[in-house]
Design a protein around this motif. Structure first.
Motif, PDB file in Angstrom:
ATOM      1  N   VAL A 256       0.841  -1.206   0.000  1.00  0.00           N
ATOM      2  CA  VAL A 256       0.000   0.000   0.000  1.00  0.00           C
ATOM      3  C   VAL A 256       0.870   1.248   0.000  1.00  0.00           C
ATOM      4  O   VAL A 256       0.657   2.183  -0.793  1.00  0.00           O
ATOM      5  CB  VAL A 256      -0.950  -0.002   1.222  1.00  0.00           C
ATOM      6  CG1 VAL A 256      -1.616   1.367   1.385  1.00  0.00           C
ATOM      7  CG2 VAL A 256      -2.005  -1.082   1.071  1.00  0.00           C
ATOM      8  N   TRP A 257       1.866   1.284   0.876  1.00  0.00           N
ATOM      9  CA  TRP A 257       2.763   2.438   0.937  1.00  0.00           C
ATOM     10  C   TRP A 257       3.527   2.608  -0.374  1.00  0.00           C
ATOM     11  O   TRP A 257       3.727   3.729  -0.849  1.00  0.00           O
ATOM     12  CB  TRP A 257       3.745   2.278   2.095  1.00  0.00           C
ATOM     13  CG  TRP A 257       3.223   2.733   3.416  1.00  0.00           C
ATOM     14  CD1 TRP A 257       2.169   2.232   4.102  1.00  0.00           C
ATOM     15  CD2 TRP A 257       3.749   3.800   4.216  1.00  0.00           C
ATOM     16  NE1 TRP A 257       2.002   2.894   5.292  1.00  0.00           N
ATOM     17  CE2 TRP A 257       2.962   3.858   5.396  1.00  0.00           C
ATOM     18  CE3 TRP A 257       4.814   4.674   4.072  1.00  0.00           C
ATOM     19  CZ2 TRP A 257       3.203   4.783   6.402  1.00  0.00           C
ATOM     20  CZ3 TRP A 257       5.060   5.600   5.088  1.00  0.00           C
ATOM     21  CH2 TRP A 257       4.260   5.658   6.227  1.00  0.00           C
ATOM     22  N   LEU A 258       3.975   1.509  -0.954  1.00  0.00           N
ATOM     23  CA  LEU A 258       4.724   1.569  -2.207  1.00  0.00           C
ATOM     24  C   LEU A 258       3.870   2.153  -3.328  1.00  0.00           C
ATOM     25  O   LEU A 258       4.323   3.035  -4.084  1.00  0.00           O
ATOM     26  CB  LEU A 258       5.205   0.160  -2.581  1.00  0.00           C
ATOM     27  CG  LEU A 258       6.010   0.020  -3.889  1.00  0.00           C
ATOM     28  CD1 LEU A 258       7.298   0.818  -3.811  1.00  0.00           C
ATOM     29  CD2 LEU A 258       6.293  -1.435  -4.181  1.00  0.00           C
ATOM     30  N   ILE A 259       2.635   1.686  -3.439  1.00  0.00           N
ATOM     31  CA  ILE A 259       1.743   2.172  -4.501  1.00  0.00           C
ATOM     32  C   ILE A 259       1.434   3.654  -4.330  1.00  0.00           C
ATOM     33  O   ILE A 259       1.483   4.439  -5.290  1.00  0.00           O
ATOM     34  CB  ILE A 259       0.446   1.339  -4.528  1.00  0.00           C
ATOM     35  CG1 ILE A 259       0.750  -0.094  -4.991  1.00  0.00           C
ATOM     36  CG2 ILE A 259      -0.585   1.991  -5.440  1.00  0.00           C
ATOM     37  CD1 ILE A 259      -0.433  -1.033  -4.873  1.00  0.00           C
ATOM     38  N   ILE A 260       1.119   4.062  -3.104  1.00  0.00           N
ATOM     39  CA  ILE A 260       0.789   5.474  -2.866  1.00  0.00           C
ATOM     40  C   ILE A 260       1.982   6.366  -3.185  1.00  0.00           C
ATOM     41  O   ILE A 260       1.844   7.425  -3.810  1.00  0.00           O
ATOM     42  CB  ILE A 260       0.320   5.690  -1.419  1.00  0.00           C
ATOM     43  CG1 ILE A 260      -0.987   4.931  -1.154  1.00  0.00           C
ATOM     44  CG2 ILE A 260       0.111   7.179  -1.147  1.00  0.00           C
ATOM     45  CD1 ILE A 260      -1.469   5.029   0.274  1.00  0.00           C
ATOM     46  N   ALA A 271       9.422   4.745   1.842  1.00  0.00           N
ATOM     47  CA  ALA A 271       7.998   4.469   2.011  1.00  0.00           C
ATOM     48  C   ALA A 271       7.738   2.987   2.241  1.00  0.00           C
ATOM     49  O   ALA A 271       6.981   2.616   3.150  1.00  0.00           O
ATOM     50  CB  ALA A 271       7.227   4.955   0.783  1.00  0.00           C
ATOM     51  N   VAL A 272       8.349   2.132   1.439  1.00  0.00           N
ATOM     52  CA  VAL A 272       8.064   0.708   1.598  1.00  0.00           C
ATOM     53  C   VAL A 272       8.621   0.185   2.916  1.00  0.00           C
ATOM     54  O   VAL A 272       8.011  -0.685   3.556  1.00  0.00           O
ATOM     55  CB  VAL A 272       8.609  -0.099   0.391  1.00  0.00           C
ATOM     56  CG1 VAL A 272      10.123  -0.208   0.419  1.00  0.00           C
ATOM     57  CG2 VAL A 272       7.968  -1.473   0.342  1.00  0.00           C
ATOM     58  N   GLY A 303      -2.049   0.010   6.243  1.00  0.00           N
ATOM     59  CA  GLY A 303      -1.254   0.792   5.307  1.00  0.00           C
ATOM     60  C   GLY A 303      -1.881   2.139   5.007  1.00  0.00           C
ATOM     61  O   GLY A 303      -1.220   3.186   5.073  1.00  0.00           O
ATOM     62  N   PHE A 304      -3.180   2.137   4.688  1.00  0.00           N
ATOM     63  CA  PHE A 304      -3.867   3.394   4.388  1.00  0.00           C
ATOM     64  C   PHE A 304      -3.959   4.288   5.624  1.00  0.00           C
ATOM     65  O   PHE A 304      -3.734   5.504   5.552  1.00  0.00           O
ATOM     66  CB  PHE A 304      -5.269   3.111   3.839  1.00  0.00           C
ATOM     67  CG  PHE A 304      -5.288   2.754   2.385  1.00  0.00           C
ATOM     68  CD1 PHE A 304      -5.042   3.712   1.416  1.00  0.00           C
ATOM     69  CD2 PHE A 304      -5.540   1.448   1.982  1.00  0.00           C
ATOM     70  CE1 PHE A 304      -5.048   3.384   0.060  1.00  0.00           C
ATOM     71  CE2 PHE A 304      -5.552   1.111   0.633  1.00  0.00           C
ATOM     72  CZ  PHE A 304      -5.304   2.081  -0.333  1.00  0.00           C
ATOM     73  N   ALA A 305      -4.297   3.700   6.775  1.00  0.00           N
ATOM     74  CA  ALA A 305      -4.469   4.495   7.997  1.00  0.00           C
ATOM     75  C   ALA A 305      -3.172   5.186   8.403  1.00  0.00           C
ATOM     76  O   ALA A 305      -3.168   6.380   8.751  1.00  0.00           O
ATOM     77  CB  ALA A 305      -4.966   3.598   9.133  1.00  0.00           C
TER      78      ALA A 305
END
Length: 482
Positions: A256-260, A271-272, A303-305
């Motif tokens: 999630v972090w990588l994609i964002i 980020a990852v 991940g989003f939170a």
């Protein structure tokens, strides 16, 4: 004591072996945390972080042996704090079990829990990094351990009121460790204020050594399996499901972090790394109470939170939590603790309860978890404010020397990297500059002359070689001019 060849019938050697290994894995989280944070912060504060974490580990471990174990796991005083029955860890047997550890030696259980007690306040170093003086740091972690960690751990893991009256669930420290340290980290960021150049970098300071941070992150990732699965206190199916749940949450949060980060700019190593750590921290309280399949679902939520909360704390509220401890540990610890109220399944842990999605679909467990998060988070915030105010009045909080010198030189008189010496040397003189240039030119001429001496003399049919000889002659004239 039993003889050297005897063990109590309650002790299971397989379980004992697993918890021994897990204890050592959790111990390795201390240097891993130092590497991770040092690589993400300024190089001139590397020694400071190492000294804080390794020195803090030593102090907190001594405290655990003196009074920590008995205050957390001793018989309770009104459900608030443990008694002094095991002060200095007296009467804690090496060859027998206890009510807290039915299958392993009581002393091993105490050793394992010591690792949790040691790392908990050290997580906050990532929040007040590059600002807190060492005296204040020592006073803070001692006070935090005494007035936050010991009481909260007793309430939930010992014979305290949250455990006995409400059966609050926290498998490996989402409330006891991550919620409390995350809330304290946010308070530290507010009270200590912003670092120099916070607005210049919008709070996202460039890392000084990403490979070092990656090494620390990888060691934390590996050690976390001992952190979570070791909390099963056995080597059977529960430990296996906990390991799988932990891994699934970590990798999904990391994705999630990588994609964002990729959508926003470019795929970021920082980020990852933070995404994986957020997943590990967030799944900690639920890892032993849920089906591993739901670990991935919770990992996405974590991940989003955690990522979005950084925008709130750092970019909207402008709070300088240096390494986002309040988001990566605090928010995730809260989310993971509440997730038990939804995804908990008694079939995976006989000591657990069914959450809202299973069994009789009762909201009771969710309500209990929410109450525990509010109580412990509020307690942590209040005590942290009091501690910081008292320390500020007594020895001061923030460093007072030039930021360019760094905590390494200013506080410890040591350097992590020798090349730093060149930065603090007096300014180079014009004569030294000319000397360096002359030396470089002379070295170049000598190399060219040796190379040309191995080639046939110039001829009219070799214009390329003639041009090279002319360049050498011109360079020689330049050397004479210099």
């Amino acid at each position: 004591m039993l003889s050297s060849n005897e063990t109590s019938s309650c002790i299971n050697t397989g379980d004992t072996t697993w918890v021994l290994i897990s204890s050592i894995l959790v111990l390795s989280m201390m240097p891993a945390l130092a590497f991770f944070e040092a690589g993400l912060l300024k190089s001139i504060n590397t020694v400071s972080l190492v000294t804080q974490i390794i020195g803090g580990t030593s102090i907190l471990s001594v405290m655990w042996h003196l009074i920590g174990y008995t205050l957390v796991f001793g018989h309770t005083y009104a459900g608030v704090i443990g008694s002094f029955s095991n002060i200095l860890m007296l009467d804690v047997p090496y060859d027998d079990c206890s009510r807290h550890s039915p299958n392993i030696p009581a002393a091993l259980f105490g050793f394992f829990e010591m690792m949790f007690a040691a790392i908990s306040p050290l997580l906050i170093t990532g929040a007040f990094a590059e600002r807190l003086c060492y005296k204040a740091f020592i006073l803070f972690i001692i006070g935090w351990e005494l007035f936050i960690y010991y009481p909260v751990a007793h309430w939930i893991w010992g014979d305290g009121w949250l455990n006995k009256n409400f059966e609050v669930q926290d498998f490996a420290g989402g409330i006891v460790i991550h919620t409390t340290s995350g809330v304290s980290a946010l308070i530290c960021g507010v009270i200590l204020g912003q670092r120099k150049d916070f607005d210049k970098y919008n709070g996202e300071f460039p890392p000084s050594n990403l490979p070092l941070a990656a090494l620390g992150g990888a060691l934390l990732w590996t050690s976390w399996f001992g952190f979570n699965a070791g909390s099963a206190l056995q080597s059977g199916a529960l430990a296996v499901s906990t390991v799988v749940t932990t891994q699934r949450a970590a990798v999904t949060s990391g994705v999630v972090w990588l994609i964002i980060s990729w959508i926003r700019h470019k795929p970021s190593a920082t980020a990852v790394l933070n995404g994986v750590i957020a997943g590990l921290a967030g799944i900690t309280p639920a890892s032993g109470y849920i089906d591993p399949q739901y670990g991935a679902v919770i990992g996405v939520i974590l991940g989003f939170a955690s990522y979005l909360s950084i925008f709130l704390f750092k970019h909207k509220l402008r709070i300088d939590d240096a390494l986002d401890v309040s988001s990566v540990h605090g928010i995730t610890g809260i989310v993971g603790s509440l997730a038990i109220g939804f995804f908990g399944q008694k079939s995976f842990n006989e000591d657990g309860r069914d959450g809202l999605f299973f069994g009789s679909h009762s909201p009771y467990l969710l309500g209990v978890q929410a109450m525990a998060v509010v109580v412990t988070g509020s307690w942590s915030a209040i005590i942290t404010i009091i501690l910081l105010k008292l320390i500020d009045k007594s020895v001061g909080l923030k460093v007072s020397f030039d930021d360019e010198i760094g905590l390494d030189e200013g506080e410890h008189g040591e350097q992590a990297y020798e090349w730093r010496n060149s930065i603090i040397e007096p300014q180079i003189t014009e004569q030294q500059i000319h000397s360096i240039i002359r030396g470089s030119v002379s070295h170049h001429i000598q190399q060219e002359q040796r190379r040309l001496s191995l080639i046939a003399p110039p001829t009219m049919t070799n214009p390329s070689l003639n041009r090279r000889i002319n360049v050498v002659h011109q360079t020689s004239k330049l050397e004479e001019t210099l």
